[in-house]
Design a protein around this motif. Sequence first.
Motif, PDB file in Angstrom:
ATOM      1  N   SER A 110      -5.755  -3.551  -6.428  1.00 51.38           N
ATOM      2  CA  SER A 110      -5.508  -4.825  -7.113  1.00 51.38           C
ATOM      3  C   SER A 110      -4.187  -4.836  -7.869  1.00 51.38           C
ATOM      4  O   SER A 110      -3.472  -3.849  -7.941  1.00 51.38           O
ATOM      5  CB  SER A 110      -6.652  -5.105  -8.100  1.00 51.38           C
ATOM      6  OG  SER A 110      -6.679  -4.122  -9.121  1.00 51.38           O
ATOM      7  N   THR A 114       2.102  -4.794  -2.975  1.00 49.93           N
ATOM      8  CA  THR A 114       2.517  -5.279  -1.664  1.00 49.93           C
ATOM      9  C   THR A 114       2.477  -4.129  -0.670  1.00 49.93           C
ATOM     10  O   THR A 114       3.029  -3.056  -0.931  1.00 49.93           O
ATOM     11  CB  THR A 114       3.939  -5.866  -1.720  1.00 49.93           C
ATOM     12  OG1 THR A 114       3.929  -7.014  -2.570  1.00 49.93           O
ATOM     13  CG2 THR A 114       4.415  -6.274  -0.333  1.00 49.93           C
ATOM     14  N   ASP A 132      -7.757  -7.506  -4.599  1.00 49.49           N
ATOM     15  CA  ASP A 132      -7.421  -8.695  -5.383  1.00 49.49           C
ATOM     16  C   ASP A 132      -5.939  -8.654  -5.739  1.00 49.49           C
ATOM     17  O   ASP A 132      -5.422  -7.611  -6.153  1.00 49.49           O
ATOM     18  CB  ASP A 132      -8.263  -8.760  -6.665  1.00 49.49           C
ATOM     19  CG  ASP A 132      -7.964 -10.004  -7.476  1.00 49.49           C
ATOM     20  OD1 ASP A 132      -8.343 -11.098  -7.047  1.00 49.49           O
ATOM     21  OD2 ASP A 132      -7.338  -9.873  -8.551  1.00 49.49           O
ATOM     22  N   ALA A 133      -5.289  -9.795  -5.553  1.00 46.26           N
ATOM     23  CA  ALA A 133      -3.868  -9.931  -5.900  1.00 46.26           C
ATOM     24  C   ALA A 133      -3.004  -8.911  -5.167  1.00 46.26           C
ATOM     25  O   ALA A 133      -2.203  -8.192  -5.769  1.00 46.26           O
ATOM     26  CB  ALA A 133      -3.663  -9.835  -7.407  1.00 46.26           C
ATOM     27  N   ILE A 134      -3.178  -8.845  -3.837  1.00 48.24           N
ATOM     28  CA  ILE A 134      -2.325  -7.985  -3.013  1.00 48.24           C
ATOM     29  C   ILE A 134      -1.609  -8.849  -1.978  1.00 48.24           C
ATOM     30  O   ILE A 134      -1.997  -9.990  -1.710  1.00 48.24           O
ATOM     31  CB  ILE A 134      -3.109  -6.868  -2.310  1.00 48.24           C
ATOM     32  CG1 ILE A 134      -4.018  -7.450  -1.211  1.00 48.24           C
ATOM     33  CG2 ILE A 134      -3.920  -6.051  -3.300  1.00 48.24           C
ATOM     34  CD1 ILE A 134      -4.532  -6.416  -0.226  1.00 48.24           C
ATOM     35  N   THR A 135      -0.554  -8.287  -1.393  1.00 46.91           N
ATOM     36  CA  THR A 135       0.149  -8.910  -0.277  1.00 46.91           C
ATOM     37  C   THR A 135       0.226  -7.902   0.855  1.00 46.91           C
ATOM     38  O   THR A 135       0.591  -6.744   0.643  1.00 46.91           O
ATOM     39  CB  THR A 135       1.572  -9.336  -0.686  1.00 46.91           C
ATOM     40  OG1 THR A 135       1.488 -10.317  -1.715  1.00 46.91           O
ATOM     41  CG2 THR A 135       2.327  -9.911   0.502  1.00 46.91           C
ATOM     42  N   SER A 156      -4.872 -13.350  -2.619  1.00 52.21           N
ATOM     43  CA  SER A 156      -3.992 -12.470  -1.862  1.00 52.21           C
ATOM     44  C   SER A 156      -3.377 -13.204  -0.682  1.00 52.21           C
ATOM     45  O   SER A 156      -3.789 -14.309  -0.325  1.00 52.21           O
ATOM     46  CB  SER A 156      -4.775 -11.244  -1.362  1.00 52.21           C
ATOM     47  OG  SER A 156      -5.280 -10.486  -2.447  1.00 52.21           O
ATOM     48  N   VAL A 179      -6.888 -17.081  -1.048  1.00 52.81           N
ATOM     49  CA  VAL A 179      -6.340 -16.219   0.009  1.00 52.81           C
ATOM     50  C   VAL A 179      -5.518 -17.072   0.975  1.00 52.81           C
ATOM     51  O   VAL A 179      -5.977 -18.107   1.456  1.00 52.81           O
ATOM     52  CB  VAL A 179      -7.470 -15.503   0.772  1.00 52.81           C
ATOM     53  CG1 VAL A 179      -6.881 -14.661   1.916  1.00 52.81           C
ATOM     54  CG2 VAL A 179      -8.285 -14.628  -0.173  1.00 52.81           C
TER      55      VAL A 179
END
Length: 392
Positions: A110, A114, A132-135, A156, A179
């Motif tokens: 999280s 990236t 959560d909150a990744i690229t 994400s 997402v």
Amino acid sequence: MTKSCSSGPKLLFACLLVLLLPSIMAFAADTTVGCPGGTPGDFTTITAALASLPAVGPNSIAVSGTCTENVVVVNRTDLAIFGNPTATIVAANPNGRVLSIFDSLRVGVSNNITFNGGRGIAINTTPRADFDAITVQNSGSIGITSIDSLVHLSNSSVTTSARSGISVGGGTFYLDSGVNVTNNGRSGVSAATAHLILNGGDGTPGTANVISHNGTVGVALFNSAEGDVNGDNQITFNGTFGAEVFHTSTLSMSDGIINSNTGIGVHCGETSHCEWSGVTQIDSNGGGGIEITDHSDAYIDGGIDISSNTGVGVMVSLSSLLNSLGGNTINNNTDDGVVVDTLSVLKFAANDTITGNGKLALECDNGSLVVGEVVPYKPRRCGPAFQAKPIK
């Protein structure tokens, strides 16, 4: 005389405490990783940090900077990896996964990490993994691959994969709002023999799941897959289909939009079941709104808007069934509103609004059967004289 650990209860407890102390001390550990460009930490790679941690946590790794490595998480329990405050992981081996998680439980990734390049992220036989909150970007293959696992993904982005954005084989995969799966070469999200759940937001900006601008299909369900699509989900501007449901699969959609896809909005075929409820819009698709074919069945439960598609609004063919509960709108499609063809059945449980279509409101051909009132639908070509036509 030397006493043994069996000499008395107090001594036995002390012996057990000594034996347990190393495992208690190793039960929880917090580590930091400072890759180039980041804040200096205990370690310079995530791989080195993992090697220092016990297999069973809770353990955490706070990461900053740009790490060039292929990270493998295997046989881990209660592990958290998070940006501190941000981090980028670049695949050192472009032919390997930038992150692999195998046979692990409760792994969380999280906070602004990236994952760039390689063959994306793989999760295999892992009963619970949370992102959560990744690229995830620029994968040379699939962005995220999940096999026989339970995965939650939220807030994400999965973008610019050479193949599909997300591929699920077995297990359950959640898109838990916020997402974006965009600009991937093939499907946005595909699921085979698996359960796919899209829990979109409540209309608040940034909480919708957006599946758009993917090369072929927005959402594909096949080989007995099940898809539950609820809330603010937007399946838009994809290639051949917005959603494709086939090989004995199921789609249940409540609310959301399927629009502006190059081909058909939804294809439901090969003994599959599709159902729409709530406030759902299927509009402005380039190859028609909905196609129900090859021994499949579909239900439109009221409040469904199937409008402004290029082609037929709803096509029912090849021994398939459409059941309308009434209160749906099928307007302004460039061809017929509804076509029932080739031994198929349409049931009007109550009236729909079918107006302003380019040709007929209702067309029935080739041994089809319509149950319910058809008088409100004009112009139409439907009745014994047309339904009894020889099957072509």
